[in-house]
Design an enzyme around this catalytic site. Structure first.
Site, PDB file in Angstrom:
ATOM      1  N   ARG A 147       0.844  -1.188   0.000  1.00 20.88           N
ATOM      2  CA  ARG A 147       0.000   0.000   0.000  1.00 20.88           C
ATOM      3  C   ARG A 147       0.886   1.247   0.000  1.00 20.88           C
ATOM      4  NH1 ARG A 147      -3.417  -2.652  -1.683  1.00 20.88           N
ATOM      5  NH2 ARG A 147      -5.446  -3.155  -0.798  1.00 20.88           N
ATOM      6  N   HIS A 179      -0.711   0.172  -9.713  1.00 20.51           N
ATOM      7  CA  HIS A 179      -1.461  -0.677  -8.776  1.00 20.51           C
ATOM      8  C   HIS A 179      -2.098  -1.857  -9.529  1.00 20.51           C
ATOM      9  CE1 HIS A 179      -3.879  -0.868  -4.772  1.00 20.51           C
ATOM     10  NE2 HIS A 179      -3.656  -2.079  -5.273  1.00 20.51           N
TER      11      HIS A 179
END
Ligand code: NDP
Ligand code: OXD
Length: 311
Positions: free
Chosen positions: A226, A274
């Protein structure tokens, strides 16, 4: 009883069609086009708008459409009575394994520097020191579904692999460390450091200047977990000083990464959008249908998270 899909930015219609393949009679609605909010008992969610889930008073289970649940638990209005289930899926695991292998091998074979040589029209086969896989320690922060699988694969390729988790583990071929005390030990040996931790209050900002200073000089960083794990302002100074050789980043504090962000153009940062591993509805919808059936029968729903722990 209806099943809500609340995942702005994902292919919600595709998710709906996959659910209906396994449960043709299911009443599926896609946010914001919902009927009576009281009828919604189950939700498939990915980065739902803050506060939105609180508007469904009879929600029983929220299925995260990813392995991470920080996008749900970070909502101060998240309905505390709901069970949270997350994705644990062979394709999600293999996708991450492929990403990690790709970027570990790029680091090991010095590919980012060779790419630069090509851009500069330089032919230099001696610029980089000879090193074998077993001379490279790969440190993996997080030995869960993803970290452990990546570690086992890297071990099979001949790398020296160490891992760090919250609780103690014994994994054949992986030197395991745990708790805060074990962190310095793994950092001191990691030529390539991979972050595969969940984002929780304990792990927020863990990739920072102090941590970089404990790595061997010239280490590579791969963050596929993250954006909140990385203190962004600490990264470029660490690269520019040579403390870190390269950083491969799949996740960012702001996504999409803003067009004027300095990470885009830094010669020693690799940016991916991502997509290290993407949940495949063709595999996961079936599991969610089974999870809904478990809940309806009063059985435990698979892959639930400990909300208090944050993962
Ligand atoms: P798991 O929950 O299976 O594993 C988490 C691991 O982190 C566990 O080993 C756990 O320790 C460890 N951990 C948690 N908190 C701490 C802590 N405070 N200190 C040390 N270790 C800690 O998660 P997954 O492997 O399934 O996924 C990891 C993360 O990867 C997800 O949360 C998500 O953010 C990210 N991800 C990113 C993707 C991408 O495309 N970029 C795709 C999929 C996931 P213990 O085993 O002791 O509990
Ligand atoms: C996940 C992700 O958590 O894709 O699965 O980030």
């Amino acid at each position: 009883m209806s099943v809500l899909i609340i995942a702005p930015g994902l292919k919600s219609e595709w998710w709906a069609s996959q659910l209906l393949q396994h449960a043709p009679d299911m009443d599926v609605c896609i946010w914001p086009d919902i009927g009576d909010p009281k009828s919604v008992e189950f939700a498939l969610a990915w980065k739902p708008p803050v506060g939105a889930l609180a508007t469904f008073p009879n929600l029983k289970v929220v299925f995260s459409l990813g392995a991470g649940v920080d996008h749900l638990l970070g909502d101060p209005d998240f309905p505390q009575h709901a069970v949270v289930s997350r994705v644990v899926d062979p394709y999600l695991t293999s996708g991450m394994r492929e990403y990690v292998l790709l970027h570990v091998l790029r680091a090991h074979k010095n590919q980012p520097a060779l790419d630069q040589q090509q851009r500069d029209h330089v032919w230099d086969d001696r610029a980089h020191e000879l090193r074998q896989a077993d001379e490279q320690t790969i440190g993996i922060l997080g030995l869960g579904e993803l970290g452990r699988n990546c570690g086992e694969t890297l071990t099979a390729l001949g790398f020296d692999v160490a891992g760090w988790s919250r609780t103690a583990k014994e994994i054949p071929g992986i030197t395991c460390f745990d708790d805060r005390g074990g962190l310095d030990a793994i950092l001191g040996r990691s030529h390539i450091l991979i972050c595969l931790l969940p984002l929780t209050p304990e792990t927020e900002g863990i990739l920072n200047a102090e941590l970089f200073s404990k790595l061997p000089k010239g280490a590579h960083l791969i963050n596929a977990a993250r954006g909140g794990h990385l203190v962004e302002d600490d990264l470029i100074p660490a690269l520019d000083s040579g403390r870190l050789a390269h950083a491969t980043l799949d996740v960012f504090r702001t996504e999409p990464l803003p067009g004027d962000h300095p990470f885009w153009d830094h010669p020693r940062i690799t940016v991916t959008p991502h997509n290290a591993s993407i949940t495949d509805p063709r595999s996961v919808a079936r599991q969610i249908v089974q999870g809904i059936a478990c809940s309806a029968r009063g059985d435990d729903v698979p892959n639930t998270v400990d909300v208090a722990r944050g993962y």
